[in-house]
Design an enzyme around this catalytic site. Sequence first.
Site, PDB file in Angstrom:
ATOM      1  N   HIS A 174      -0.120   0.472  -1.946  1.00  0.00           N
ATOM      2  CA  HIS A 174       1.619   0.574  -2.286  1.00  0.00           C
ATOM      3  C   HIS A 174       2.113   1.771  -2.801  1.00  0.00           C
ATOM      4  O   HIS A 174       0.914   2.812  -3.204  1.00  0.00           O
ATOM      5  CB  HIS A 174       1.898   0.344  -3.691  1.00  0.00           C
ATOM      6  CG  HIS A 174       0.356  -0.003  -4.638  1.00  0.00           C
ATOM      7  ND1 HIS A 174      -0.288  -0.827  -4.855  1.00  0.00           N
ATOM      8  CD2 HIS A 174       0.429   1.066  -5.494  1.00  0.00           C
ATOM      9  CE1 HIS A 174      -1.301  -0.761  -5.346  1.00  0.00           C
ATOM     10  NE2 HIS A 174      -0.751   0.356  -6.481  1.00  0.00           N
ATOM     11  N   PRO A 175       2.551   2.758  -2.824  1.00  0.00           N
ATOM     12  CA  PRO A 175       3.164   3.959  -3.332  1.00  0.00           C
ATOM     13  C   PRO A 175       3.262   3.706  -5.088  1.00  0.00           C
ATOM     14  O   PRO A 175       2.956   2.944  -5.256  1.00  0.00           O
ATOM     15  CB  PRO A 175       4.714   3.990  -2.553  1.00  0.00           C
ATOM     16  CG  PRO A 175       4.961   3.035  -2.694  1.00  0.00           C
ATOM     17  CD  PRO A 175       3.986   1.710  -2.238  1.00  0.00           C
TER      18      PRO A 175
END
Lengths: 281, 575, 225
Positions: free
Chosen positions: C137-138
């Site tokens: 995930h960012p």
Amino acid sequence: MNYKLLHIFRNTPFGRETFLQSLYFCKTINAHPVVYIPKTDKFLMYFANDVVQVNLDNSFLAFPDTAREHVIALFDEAGIPPRFYEPKNFTASTLPDISSQFDYMCSPRSISDLSSKIGLGLLGPKVRRMIKQATFPILIASPVFKAWQSISVFFGGSANAMNALVLGLKIAIASGFPLKIYTVLENDNEDVYRDMVRNSELEELVDQYVIEWCFYESSGFDRMLYEVPHDSLIVLGAYGHGVIKEILLGSKMEHIQSTVTNNLLVTGPNCRISLESATQA
Amino acid sequence: MNRLKRIYNLFYAKFFLFDDRLVLMTAGAVVGVFAGGAAVALRLSLASVLEFFAPYRQYAWAFILPGIGALCSFLFLDKVVREGAGHGVPEVIYAVSRRGGLLRFRSTFSRLVSSFLTIASGGSAGPEAPVVMSGSAIGSNIGKFLGLNDRQRMTLVGCGTAGAIASIFHAPVAGLIFSVEIILGEWKFINIIPIAIAAVAGAQISEAIIPEKELFQHHPFDIFAGDILGSIGLALFTALISVIFTRTLRRVGALAKRTPVSPWLRALIGGCAVGTIGIFMPIVLGEGYHPIMEMVSGTFPMAFWLIFLGVFLKIFVTAITLGWGGSGGIFAPCLVLGSLTGVVFYKAMMFVFPNAAVTSEGAYALLGMAGIMSGVMQAPLSSIFLIAEITGGYEAILLLLLVSSISSTLSHIIEPSSFYFKDLIERGEFMRPGTDARILSDLSLNEIIDTSYITVSENMVFREFINIIRNSNRNHYPVISDETGDYLGMVRVSSIRKYALDPAFYDMIFLNQIMDTDMVTASFDDDLHDVLEFMETFNIDHIPVVEHHRFSGMISKARILDLYRRELIMQTNIQ
Amino acid sequence: MEILISELCKSLGVSRTTIERWIRQGKLPVSQKGRTYSFHARDLKNWAAKNHISLNLTPRPAQGSEAETPVSLHTALKTGGVYHDIDTGPDVPSVINTCVKKIKAVPDDFKADLTQQLLEREKALSTGLGGGIAIPHPRIPLDYIEHPMVAACFLKTPVDYHALDNQPVSTLFFILFPELKFHLHLLSALSLCLRNRQFSEFLKTRPKQSELIEKIDTLHLTQTM
């Protein structure tokens, strides 16, 4: 809900009867009495647009050393934890302010006049002014303690009477006692009154709790007073008359309270009664 | 018809309810006229009765006159109208700061009558405080009659005060300033105009009935540079005298309360004592306008030592009159005392520096009045304008400013609260608009309390509770008894964190094992000040309100801050 | 426009008792008809402007995220989609690069940026949870994504992902979100499922999208019971 009733204690046998009445009232509708034992012969009550000075006669100040004991003894007898009111503010050093943030207040037939008038005399002018200003109903206790077993609402169709009907319903719901409505017809027929209730939100509750609605023709006022059960609490709305109006027309309140010995619960024009919490319970 | 009604409604809304300037001005004028009328009535009746009794004063039995007067005054106040104790000004301030200016109807006349009885019989007291009381009560009752709201009613109370002071002294500006400085305590545009109108109305009424230019007339003064030094010396002297005066008043009053005689007998004894002193020193009796007139015009005949003695006798007599059952104010005694002090100081100064280039004795009497007034009331503006106006002495305004400011500063250092406010400050009921005390007293617990709390049962298993916290953002959960519905304690999320993170506990404990039972609770009887005190002492941010063992809600510091700020804005906004 | 006391309570954020007291004290521009009070919106606005009081006459949104319905894993997975048999290179950058290309809901223009961000996150600390599962995930919210989504990718061959337990990773759940608050919520919902042993076993069967969603729903239902 925490309903509170203010009782001004008088340390005499007569005062005891009044206090017993307050205790019974509170127990029945699940309220809490708060007792003020006066230390000066006068006090003030501030309302939204008026201030009422109540002068107490000397019997309120008699035997201050036993007053507290007596109150506690009576509380214990009723099984209610004792609670006292101490004034916090003073307008002048001998003039305490009594809070008007109560839900009921108990008053003997006359709170301030001479003892001779206490029994069944006039309604003290202060009581009348208090009824006019108060946001709470006032319980005018019978001279002798009487355990009431039913509720009678005097319904004349005014906004104030509507208020009284709401209050009557509220007490009927809280106490579980039967409720009767008494109406003196003034030129109208019965349907006018029934419609009045039908158009309000009370219809359902009235159907549920009112066991009888008695109508009397306009001359039957005294007959009605006689037919009200002796052991019932009368709930009525007082109309704040001016002095002149009173002299010309006579006060209905005065007539009622000098004719019947029942306990009276009077709502004034400023009373605010909500059914919300009652129906929830 | 319908249109008429709409116009009526529009006007009613515009003029009566919010944009009420016109109404307040009209009502203010009416109040001013009535208050002024009351003041004039008291002044005239006092003058005529004092004149009637004057020939009898030299008889030995005359000492009993003030006694009878004080007794009648006490009986009237206590038994007939059943009024509270005191001279009334604190009562008016209390009504304004706490009760929206509500005053009883009986106050419109009670103090007038009782002070009339006291002063006319020779007691040393002033008619001003009683007149202020009845003027304010007139304003309040007119406001009540018109069904005005608190703010408007308070303005009318101020109008009554202004009208009364303006009328009794012929001093409209002093009336305005006294009313705003002492009674209302806030300078708001919306107050000032009606009060000014009332002051003018009051002054006009008195001028129409008693045609005189100013109360105390005098010859013009010539002010010299040496007078500046003189006034500084006088200011020190008046500050001292005013502190002595304030303290004596309170001491004697306290002593009277401890004396074991019934109040009516006390009034009689006190009155007789006053009468006895009055036989030897008649200037100490009554409201004393006449001796002031003589002193200001420089025609006062008494010798230096007698005047010096007179200063202290006046203090003593006033204290006895007011403390032992008489009724009246301290305004006029202050003026008498001030002028006596001024004259004494002038005479002493002339004795030491016989050739000093200073102005007349009358000017010093005037300065002395300003000094004592501002020392006792600690209201410099009121005293400056009052003295300037009642003597027409604007030529001495520089010296008046000097004396007033020095005297009030000094006495403020020694005696930090003024005579009018002292009682209220001691009772914690001195509340000016926009102050902390006022905001705290206005906000009731009912307004702050947050009732939307989820209550939990004492027999709830912890796992069930964990699910409740998962779905709610509350941090406090009151625990309620299953049987009685009573409040038992509080579960705080912060304090159960260590159990909450350990699933092993979930089915092992019940809520009554982890609840906090000794958390401080408040009740609706407490006011906000008490609650904040609790929070301070126990270092907590939330406090449950428990009434008759039932949980009613929570009070949080965050909510208090929120409402406190709103209230502060509401109280100090300009409108 | 007329405004009732109850509405004013909300817009001023005070209780009814307070409003009634303010009326009594004469601090509000009120018009009285008999025993009921009403306010005119125009008067109120004038009054508020004059006194610098913030007055919000349109009902304000309820406070806290509690009131909004959070995006469920169910819908997020529907938006993101499930992708099977992804053929990738043996290292992390190529895995992410290939997977991102597959995800349909990400606009093509931004795929390069997304890859960059995800790789940065991996550099900081591997998102391989262990047990063959990773959740890339960012770190910051992506403004080019409209709805929060979870994309499940099943690799053809397990890849060394520097996971916590050093096991090769074969299943990736990409969590992409336009606002931070969704991130935590989806992450916690996902980890709730992954902790379940049964679910891990189930993942090894490489289920179809519909099967996976159904399984998640039943799992969540039993958890909240």
